[in-house]
Design a protein around this motif. Structure first.
Motif, mmCIF file in Angstrom:
data_model
loop_
_atom_site.group_PDB
_atom_site.id
_atom_site.type_symbol
_atom_site.label_atom_id
_atom_site.label_comp_id
_atom_site.label_asym_id
_atom_site.label_seq_id
_atom_site.Cartn_x
_atom_site.Cartn_y
_atom_site.Cartn_z
ATOM 1 N N VAL A 9 -16.040 29.313 -39.931
ATOM 2 C CA VAL A 9 -16.206 28.256 -40.929
ATOM 3 C C VAL A 9 -17.368 28.556 -41.869
ATOM 4 C CG1 VAL A 9 -16.675 25.781 -41.243
ATOM 5 C CG2 VAL A 9 -15.183 26.537 -39.393
ATOM 6 N N THR A 10 -18.419 29.231 -41.371
ATOM 7 C CA THR A 10 -19.611 29.475 -42.191
ATOM 8 C C THR A 10 -19.904 30.963 -42.382
ATOM 9 O OG1 THR A 10 -21.054 29.240 -40.246
ATOM 10 C CG2 THR A 10 -20.649 27.265 -41.556
ATOM 11 N N GLY A 11 -18.876 31.801 -42.305
ATOM 12 C CA GLY A 11 -19.053 33.204 -42.638
ATOM 13 C C GLY A 11 -18.574 34.148 -41.555
ATOM 14 N N ILE A 12 -18.091 35.302 -42.006
ATOM 15 C CA ILE A 12 -17.700 36.402 -41.119
ATOM 16 C C ILE A 12 -18.453 37.626 -41.601
ATOM 17 C CG2 ILE A 12 -15.802 37.852 -40.319
ATOM 18 C CD1 ILE A 12 -13.920 35.479 -40.794
ATOM 19 N N GLY A 13 -19.554 37.962 -40.929
ATOM 20 C CA GLY A 13 -20.432 39.009 -41.406
ATOM 21 C C GLY A 13 -21.179 38.563 -42.658
ATOM 22 N N THR A 14 -22.035 39.439 -43.156
ATOM 23 C CA THR A 14 -22.779 39.206 -44.398
ATOM 24 C C THR A 14 -22.783 40.504 -45.192
ATOM 25 O OG1 THR A 14 -24.940 39.884 -43.514
ATOM 26 C CG2 THR A 14 -24.295 37.561 -43.220
ATOM 27 N N PRO A 15 -23.088 40.456 -46.492
ATOM 28 C CA PRO A 15 -23.124 41.688 -47.279
ATOM 29 C C PRO A 15 -24.071 42.746 -46.701
ATOM 30 C CG PRO A 15 -23.138 39.800 -48.730
ATOM 31 C CD PRO A 15 -23.270 39.256 -47.339
ATOM 32 N N GLY A 16 -25.141 42.309 -46.053
ATOM 33 C CA GLY A 16 -26.079 43.256 -45.465
ATOM 34 C C GLY A 16 -25.808 43.603 -44.023
#
Length: 233
Positions: free
Chosen positions: A148-155
């Protein structure tokens, strides 16, 4: 007695807390025969607290209705690992060795992953939080990621051993989807390959080798695609 039979282990909550709480004197608890054997393991009562960590090994690992798990968990099984109670709140999950069957993990909060490896399908779902990865990779015949609040991050992308087909990642709220194919010679996105859908943030999709981009992503959000070798559109 609470109804357990003679060939089952029964612990009070205070005893279990003592053995699983890494901040205390217990130092963690191993249940089952290491190497993913030794018969089925069924959680029949709630397991916690959230500060604890459990190592679990068996032929199949499942849980009864209401036997919610609120610990970090490292598990190995020659069969399936099915821990899909809505009340689970696993802070972290990994597999010590390749699981012989399928993996289905449901948690209500944020879930930090290390290596999650199965011969069968892998489903990792958070009903209100995010999926992240500290190290390792996710591998299975099909991979489903939901948050719901993200799957991985750009970094800090989620690494998957996948050629694309059978991989889906869906995020329904805020946050980005950041996924990297770590081993396939060519990672296919779109038609015949991986599918991504994000109701909130952007997409950061990459491959360490080649990428075949057959289609974009669901919803008109920012999308970035990158390949270590050739990106074909």
């Amino acid at each position: 007695s609470s109804g357990f039979t003679g060939d089952q282990l029964e612990l009070s909550m205070s005893e279990l807390d003592f053995m699983t709480n890494l901040a205390g004197n217990g130092g963690g608890l191993v249940i089952g025969q290491t190497g993913a054997g030794g018969g089925d393991v069924i959680f029949k009562g709630a397991v916690g607290p959230t500060t604890s960590f459990l190592n679990e090994f068996g032929t199949n690992i499942t849980q009864a209705v209401g036997a919610d798990i609120t610990t970090g968990l490292n598990a190995g099984a020659s069969g399936n690992i099915i821990l899909a109670n809505a009340g689970n709140n696993l802070g972290s999950f990994s597999t010590g060795t390749q699981v012989g069957g399928n993996i289905d993990i449901v948690t209500s909060g944020d879930l930090e992953l290390s290596t999650v490896d199965a011969l069968g399908t892998v489903s990792l779902r958070s009903s209100s939080g995010a999926l992240s990865q500290s190290d390792g990779f996710i591998s299975g015949s099909a991979i489903t990621l939901q948050a719901v609040t993200g799957i991985g991050t750009p970094g800090n992308s989620i690494f998957v051993n996948s050629p694309g087909a059978g991989l889906s990642a869906t995020n329904t709220g805020s946050g980005d989807i950041a996924v990297t194919s770590s081993s396939a010679p060519t990672f296919t996105v779109g038609g015949g390959g991986a599918t991504f859908s994000n109701g909130g943030g952007g997409y950061y999709i990459s491959a360490l080798n080649n990428m075949q981009l057959n289609g974009g992503t669901a919803n008109d959000n920012y999308a970035q695609f990158a390949a270590g070798d050739t990106l074909t559109v």
